[in-house]
Design an enzyme around this catalytic site. Structure first.
Site, PDB file in Angstrom:
ATOM      1  N   SER A 261       0.779  -1.231   0.000  1.00 13.93           N
ATOM      2  CA  SER A 261       0.000   0.000   0.000  1.00 13.93           C
ATOM      3  C   SER A 261       0.810   1.281   0.000  1.00 13.93           C
ATOM      4  O   SER A 261       0.305   2.305  -0.447  1.00 13.93           O
ATOM      5  CB  SER A 261      -0.932   0.007   1.201  1.00 13.93           C
ATOM      6  OG  SER A 261      -0.183  -0.185   2.369  1.00 13.93           O
TER       7      SER A 261
ATOM      8  N   PRO B 201       2.834   4.481  -0.866  1.00 16.50           N
ATOM      9  CA  PRO B 201       2.675   5.474   0.203  1.00 16.50           C
ATOM     10  C   PRO B 201       1.236   5.834   0.528  1.00 16.50           C
ATOM     11  O   PRO B 201       1.007   6.847   1.174  1.00 16.50           O
ATOM     12  CB  PRO B 201       3.402   6.673  -0.377  1.00 16.50           C
ATOM     13  CG  PRO B 201       3.149   6.561  -1.847  1.00 16.50           C
ATOM     14  CD  PRO B 201       3.011   5.103  -2.160  1.00 16.50           C
TER      15      PRO B 201
ATOM     16  N   LYS C 230      -3.511   4.793  -3.070  1.00 13.65           N
ATOM     17  CA  LYS C 230      -4.634   3.909  -3.396  1.00 13.65           C
ATOM     18  C   LYS C 230      -5.413   3.545  -2.143  1.00 13.65           C
ATOM     19  O   LYS C 230      -6.635   3.438  -2.174  1.00 13.65           O
ATOM     20  CB  LYS C 230      -4.118   2.656  -4.101  1.00 13.65           C
ATOM     21  CG  LYS C 230      -3.437   2.972  -5.415  1.00 13.65           C
ATOM     22  CD  LYS C 230      -2.993   1.730  -6.133  1.00 13.65           C
ATOM     23  CE  LYS C 230      -2.062   2.053  -7.280  1.00 13.65           C
ATOM     24  NZ  LYS C 230      -0.705   2.423  -6.815  1.00 13.65           N
TER      25      LYS C 230
ATOM     26  N   CYS D 277       2.787  -1.288 -12.340  1.00 12.71           N
ATOM     27  CA  CYS D 277       3.164  -0.118 -13.131  1.00 12.71           C
ATOM     28  C   CYS D 277       4.236  -0.548 -14.132  1.00 12.71           C
ATOM     29  O   CYS D 277       5.209   0.133 -14.353  1.00 12.71           O
ATOM     30  CB  CYS D 277       3.637   1.027 -12.263  1.00 12.71           C
ATOM     31  SG  CYS D 277       4.994   0.599 -11.198  1.00 12.71           S
TER      32      CYS D 277
END
Lengths: 180, 664
Positions: free
Chosen positions: B380, B382, B385, B504
């Site tokens: 999670s 930084p 989301k 990503c």
């Protein structure tokens, strides 16, 4: 993670009472869900019981935080409010102080509130009373303690301090390493 | 004019002649100069090369006038000066060794004048402001300059007087004097020659330097040429039949192009090829180009605290120029320019928005958490989301924010509390431990750690520091994580039972291959639409590997197409908590694997199997079956009818299997 002892609860509530007075009861008796205070690594967390029950599965070493951190118990047994408690404090605050736009940034850099920056203040605020500091659009910026009562502060010079800085939201950036 | 002063100016006059005789070209001489500057050595003689004496005088007066300016300038460059001072002093000493003492006629006034003019010379050089200014303005000189600045005019007068004296002496035609003068001239010539020899010696160094520079020039030329060649090759590959050089194969062109891309954009050969293979040549170039340009700064409105309209108004009042990102999101704003640091406004500190790349909105939108659900964010930090999830939950239910790194937990907690998410539990586990720690979530978001090939514009280090090993290790970790994520979900959840996998990265190894692996290992999940209307479909087959046909439900995002970071989103629905045994047994070879897997527990990983999957297990299995049936046919060719029936049965079984997989 453990419940607070009686003494800890007392120091915590005494501190909270300085800012939200009798509104503490709204923190305890909530219409939606039961909430409780839990101590984890010196930090006091305010969290709903359902979350707390689930979080029991997380090991002590791995648990970072849960719910909202209100502050920490110092080694001398005092309680120190953190800026993270601001949401609840602002919601239930008895006394508020609004700063003008030109006073926002100085306060967010950790300075006291001076008379020149004072926009508005709750009537009949006594001296040395915990106050929530907001900007003119009602965004809470932090909290502090009044230096003078509302009536006294009318006579002050523009550069005189009206409220002592205790915590501000700038600490999210400045104190990230020590705060969490 | 003072003698020693002249000596200093010595080289200029003979220089053009020696150039012809000795050979060093004008360019070389300038290189020499450069070299000398680099070495902090005596360069002043070269600098004032072409100045004839009258000019020098003029310059001197200028120098005097500018004296004060130079003082301040030289003060700025004291560090340089200290270095250059030594060599200057040496030079002065060297001059002193010449037998000037024999000039008895020269009176003391002249001597004093010479010294003065020496200093003037020093000033003189400062008049030519070079980039590496003030080699001569040493600290001591500065002091002298300061002293002299006041009576500079007097000095100037005295100098002019002395020149007149010289002329008078010439006019007198005193023989001795004239002889002395000749001697002096000869000596000067000798000195000049010596100095030239010096410079010639340094020319050698200069030549080296020049070669080096020429190499650089070549590189420069090369870069633009490479760019041209890339364009040409892409053109040729686009219309191969007509434009190709018949002597070259397509592979030749591709090799050349890959090499050029690696050079031009600075990728390692390995990564250049990996990324290039994802696209057509023309599109690949667009992709590489897009990686050189930064993506727009975007922020996400924190709906727990404010509304987008209010936030936009507040920020516009602070001098921020912004606009909604697009129709697909109701919380995103794109920042064009800002007069204030966008990460330190009072609104930011009050948690009204989060600095977040547009691509990071996508997995949470795909996850679409509903109120009162329990959601796990496996990786999670930084917290962009995570807080987005909390905002969509409207602070109901709960969010478990996990991150592997303890250091990143601080910024994660800071962001969570700043944005006012009150329903979160932050924990610090390895994601692979997850179903054991706590399971039964309604939804799980796995934004897996990845190689970052989608965010090269943010972190160009990826271009060179990712090796072949990374593309084995990282997918391996991702495969482990995705199984844990799937196992952490409760399929019986009334509203949920969803898993979102995102990276990503744009490589197939980290995306389709991982999702395909998960589908294979967990027959109790299926891919569903991500619910985002744009984005390119995931690969169903890629370079000989065939993936599950439902992989077209996953979405890819590219910097050159969507102007956001390269991204991949896949959404699963878990429809059963059990991995039904009957279903697995009916699956032939795979059933066997599943049994193995069961015996080893749900989260073990079989290397061999991974290997098979990498090679495209579907083809493999199907091929094996056909092969088996063919062998069977040949063995039983006598009983043709029987074998045909058998073949049909095998075939039916295979197609049935693929059907069941489509269903899953």
């Amino acid at each position: 993670m453990r419940p607070l002892t009686e003494e800890e609860t007392k120091t915590l509530f005494e501190k909270l009472a300085k800012y939200i007075g009798s509104n503490i009861k709204h923190l305890i008796d909530r219409p939606d869900e039961t909430y409780c205070f839990r101590l984890h690594r010196d930090r006091v967390y305010y969290v709903s019981e359902s979350i707390m029950r689930k979080a029991v599965s997380i090991g002590r070493d791995q648990l970072g935080s849960l719910g909202v951190c209100f502050g920490k118990m110092t080694k001398t047994g005092k309680f120190r409010l953190h800026i993270t408690a601001l949401d609840y404090l602002a919601q239930y605050a008895k006394h508020k102080m609004w700063v003008k736009p030109n006073g926002e940034m100085p306060f967010l850099y950790g300075n006291h509130v001076v008379k020149a920056h004072l926009g508005r203040v709750t009537e009949d605020t006594p001296e040395h009373q915990g106050v929530i500091i907001l900007n003119m659009s009602d965004v809470p910026l932090g909290f502090g303690v009044t230096a003078r009562s509302t009536t006294d502060s009318r006579k002050l010079q523009p550069t005189d301090i009206v409220a002592f800085h205790q915590a501000d939201i700038g600490e999210y950036l400045r104190e990230e390493d020590t705060l969490f | 004019m003072g003698r020693r002063a002249k000596n200093k100016q010595g080289p200029p006059a003979p220089l053009p002649g020696t150039q012809e005789s000795k050979g060093p070209s004008r360019r070389q001489l300038s290189k020499v100069r450069k070299q000398q500057r680099l070495q902090d050595s005596k360069k002043r003689s070269q600098d004032s090369d072409d100045d004839s004496q009258p000019q020098v005088k003029k310059i001197k007066t200028q120098a005097k006038q500018n004296g004060k300016k130079q003082v301040s300038a030289s003060k700025q460059d004291e560090s340089w000066d200290n270095a250059s001072l030594d060599s200057d002093d040496e030079l002065l000493d060297g001059d002193d060794e010449f037998p000037i003492g024999s000039d008895e006629e020269i009176d003391e006034d002249e001597e004093a004048l010479e010294e003065a003019s020496d200093e003037d010379d020093l000033d003189n050089d400062g008049v030519f402001p070079k980039v590496e200014n003030d080699f001569l303005g040493s600290e001591s000189e500065v002091e002298e300059d300061e002293e002299e600045a006041g009576d500079s005019d007097e000095d100037e007068d005295a100098m002019l007087d002395s020149d007149e004296d010289d002329i008078a002496e010439f006019a007198g035609l005193d023989e001795r004097k004239s002889r002395k003068l000749e001697e002096r001239a000869a000596r000067e010539a000798a000195e000049a020659e010596a100095e030239l020899r010096d410079s010639a010696m340094q020319t050698n160094i200069g030549e080296d330097g020049r070669e080096f520079e020429e190499d650089e020039d070549e590189d420069q030329a090369d870069i633009s040429q490479i760019n041209l060649r890339i364009k040409e090759t892409v053109n040729i590959l686009g219309n191969f039949k007509e434009m190709r050089d018949p002597s070259k194969s397509r592979q030749d062109y591709l090799d050349r192009l890959l090499k050029d891309i690696a050079t031009y954009y600075g990728y390692s050969d390995f990564l250049a090829e990996k990324l290039f293979n994802l696209f057509s040549p023309a599109e690949a170039i667009e992709f590489f180009e897009a990686n050189e340009v930064p993506r727009p700064v975007t922020i996400r409105t924190n709906t727990l605290r404010t509304r987008r309209r209010d936030l936009a108004q507040a920020l516009i009042n602070r001098g921020v120029n912004l606009e909604p990102i697009g129709k697909w999101t109701k919380v995103g704003l794109q920042v064009f320019e800002s007069q204030v640091p966008i990460g330190a406004t009072p609104e930011y500190l009050a948690g009204h928005y989060m600095l977040q790349a547009a691509s990071s909105f996508l997995p949470v939108m795909a996850l679409a958490p509903q109120e009162h659900e329990r959601v796990l964010d496996m990786a999670s930090a930084p917290g962009g989301k995570t807080t987005h999830i909390a905002a969509l939950l409207k602070n109901t239910g709960m969010v478990f924010a996990n991150d592997f790194s303890k250091d990143r937990l601080k910024s994660l907690t800071a962001n969570i509390t700043r944005l006012g998410a009150k329903n979160t539990v932050v924990c610090n586990y390895d994601g692979r431990e997850f179903p054991k720690v706590i399971g039964g979530f309604d939804r799980v978001l796995l934004d897996a750690p990845c190689s970052g090939t989608g965010v090269i514009s943010k972190d160009p280090g990826v271009k060179v520091n990712k090796t072949e090993k990374d593309f084995i290790d990282i997918p391996h970790l991702q495969k482990q994580l995705i199984l844990c994520a799937i196992d952490s979900v409760d399929a019986n959840s009334k509203t949920g039972g969803y898993i979102v996998y995102s990276t990503c990265s744009v490589t197939v190894d980290e995306n389709e291959a991982v999702v395909d692996y998960a589908l294979r290992k967990r027959p109790n999940i299926k891919l569903v639409s991500t619910g985002i209307e744009f984005g390119r479909e995931g690969f169903v087959s890629y370079r000989g590997k065939t993936f599950h046909p439902s992989l077209n439900l996953t979405r890819r995002y590219y910097p050159h197409m969507h102007n956001m970071d390269g991204f991949y989103v896949a959404k699963f629905k878990k429809f059963s908590n059990k991995i039904p045994k009957a279903e697995k047994n009916g699956k032939g070879a795979e059933g066997q694997e599943a049994d193995d897997e069961n015996s080893n527990g749900p989260t073990t990983f079989l290397e061999d199997e991974d290997q098979n999957i990498m090679q495209g297990l579907y083809i493999f299995q199907y091929g094996q079956m056909l092969h088996f049936s063919l062998v069977h046919l040949t063995n039983n060719c006598g009983d043709f009818l029987h074998s045909e029936i058998f073949f049909n049965r095998i075939h039916a079984k295979a197609s049935k299997e693929s059907q069941t997989q489509e269903i899953t």
